[in-house]
Design a protein around this motif. Structure first.
Motif: not given
Length: 566
Positions: A160-175
């Motif tokens: 996120h800090d290097e390439t910008g915000p994420l948007s796809a499949n957020l649930a699999g990445k954060f929950l």
């Protein structure tokens, strides 16, 4: 037609030649391992040096590089097009070495994570919650209850800090509830198992992406400053992170260091293609990412990292500021390798030098579209030029039409940039001496591959005119696009790489031999800082550094002074 016998002899000769080449470049400790793996006899390029059930250390003969890769069965992530693997591998090693610092970095990003968790919950439940809701706070606390998820979250934040915000499949990445289905936790466990075993067995250090052979001057020069300060080696104290990992993972890693005959249960089992290949193919077949470009999401996330650095010689490029101001602060001397602004930025305080990038050609044009306005007076001589018409109309498809860097158009761009940055010297094929070092700014907005001969004639003649007779002063060449492949950080695996963009002008090499040129600086290709911001290379019979420092929230500049002291 060659006989089978002659073909066999030819193949054998090539195999022996590649093997001999590998042995001459590899340190003796690693070269001795080539014969341990039978597959090396039929692999002229990629040689196995170390492996376990899921991973292997490979030596690439052509570019003398080391690489850790999956052996094919283990799945990094069931999330289609998940691009965070290198970030998560880096995060895994940082967690092993510095778990407290990892925790602080994540906690610093709490506002960012709350937004991601809020969106993740919506993707799963279709229910909208706010950042301070119990659901979001519970999901946030869950991050710190599972070390393998915490490692992943660190990796996502680094991305996120290097390439910008994420948007796809957020649930699999954060929950946590969704993440357990991705297989990433099992991948991390096996990856850590491998790198610990590797670094305990061989004099190798790694930061999760880059690798370096310990004790080899040649490899150190080739891999220098690629994040190795935070790398794993046989001397690393891994106890802080190891003790926090799940017991099964900890025991598996310990067993890889000191073999035992007692079988141990293994949790966090990895996802294997041999078992789930069909299911993975079905998931990915009709996948729609629903992704949003990071630029469109940037305004929703605050930057929690410091925007100021104290580098004495601060190298940076490709900021592409969109809100009319620079997002970083450096009060020393800045070496700005082009494309700072896409919003007519003005800054009266920043000091240093600037070279012209391709986006500067548009950003310096008048804001008004009325070409009868006097603001367009400086640009009128170019109205009838095909390349100028195409540049204004459709820039992304017209870069290859740009004139070489000795064109009057760039003088107008230089004049406009100088107005915006009054304390910066805009070098349009000119030089400036700062603290005893000569900086030569070459106007190379893009790589003109189809007109390579003309481009390199321009480079040669400009250097001859600018360098003149002073052959001894330390000199650094700065341009937006790289001069040619030999002095570029763009990796051959990149889609933007063109193998024909090599130096084909012998007089350029002769000139490099005659002058005290230390290295070259470029930007343009938007290389992430995590891939390495500089390297040493051999050109014209001497060792030169190549620097590419692209702006990101975790890279507000590279300290060139670290190279000047070597």
């Amino acid at each position: 037609m060659k006989s089978n016998l002659s073909i066999e002899k030819s193949n054998k000769k090539q195999e022996l030649s590649a093997s001999a080449k590998a042995e001459t470049v590899l340190p003796a400790e690693l070269a001795a391992r080539l014969d341990l793996y039978p597959e090396n006899k039929r692999r002229p390029v990629n040689k196995t040096l170390f492996k376990n059930e899921f991973f292997q250390l490979t030596y690439h003969v052509r570019d003398y590089s080391l690489d850790i890769s999956s052996r094919g069965d283990i799945v990094y992530s069931a999330i289609p097009y998940d691009t965070a693997r290198n970030y998560i591998q880096r995060a895994a090693i940082q967690y092993l070495l510095h778990p407290e610092e990892v925790r602080k970095y994540i906690e610093l990003h709490k506002p960012t994570l709350e937004k991601y968790l809020m969106l993740s919950i919506y993707q799963v439940t279709n229910q909208r919650v706010n950042e301070q809701s119990p659901e979001v706070q519970q999901a946030y606390e869950a991050i710190f209850q599972n070390p393998l998820l915490e490692i992943q979250i660190l990796g996502r934040l680094l991305q996120h800090d290097e390439t910008g915000p994420l948007s796809a499949n957020l649930a699999g990445k954060f929950l946590f509830s969704e993440n357990v289905k991705t297989g990433i936790a099992g991948y991390i466990a096996e990856y850590l198992n491998f790198v610990v075993q590797l670094t305990q067995s061989l004099p190798i250090m790694t930061d999760g992406k880059n690798l370096q052979f310990l004790g080899s001057g040649q490899q150190e020069n080739r891999m220098a400053n690629k994040g190795m300060q935070q790398a794993l080696t046989f001397e690393s104290d891994i106890a802080p992170g190891l003790n926090l990992l799940p017991q099964e993972v900890k025991q598996s890693i310990e067993r890889s260091i000191v073999p035992t005959t007692q079988p141990l249960p293994v949790n966090n089992r990895p996802l294997l293609r041999s078992e789930f290949g069909k299911e993975l193919s079905e998931v990915r077949k009709g996948y729609v990412a629903h992704s949003v470009h990071p630029d469109e999401l940037g305004s929703y996330f605050e930057n929690v990292l410091s925007t100021e650095n104290t580098n004495q010689l601060n190298v940076i490029s490709d900021v592409h500021a969109t809100d009319g101001k620079l997002p970083f602060v450096n009060r020393q001397f800045n070496i700005l390798a082009g494309d700072l602004s896409d919003s007519h930025v003005k800054d009266e305080t920043i000091k240093g030098i600037y070279v012209i990038g391709n986006h500067d050609l548009l950003d310096t044009l008048p804001i008004t579209s009325d070409k009868t306005d006097e603001a367009w007076d400086l640009w009128r001589p170019f109205y009838r030029k095909k390349w100028f018409k195409e540049l204004v109309k459709n820039p992304d498809d017209s870069w290859f039409l740009l004139p070489t860097g000795d064109h009057p158009y760039y003088g107008v761009v230089q004049t406009e940039l100088a107005k915006r940055y009054p304390k910066v010297a805009v070098l349009n094929n000119q030089s400036l001496i700062h603290d005893g070092v000569r900086y030569v700014g070459l106007t190379i907005p893009v790589a003109l591959v189809d007109r390579k001969k003309a481009q390199q004639q321009f480079i040669l003649h400009t250097l001859q005119a600018v360098l003149e007779e002073d052959r001894d002063i330390p000199t650094i060449l700065v341009s937006h696009a790289p001069l040619f492949n030999e002095l570029s950080l763009l990796p051959p695996k990149s889609e933007a790489y063109n193998k024909d963009y090599t130096c084909s002008e012998p007089e350029i090499e002769a000139l490099f031999e005659q002058y005290n040129i230390l290295g070259a600086i470029h930007g343009h290709h938007h290389l992430p800082a995590s891939s390495g911001r500089f390297k040493y290379t051999e050109f014209a019979g001497k060792k030169l550094f190549v620097v590419c420092s692209i702006y990101s929230k975790i890279n507000t500049g590279f300290e060139l002074m670290s190279l000047m002291k070597n």
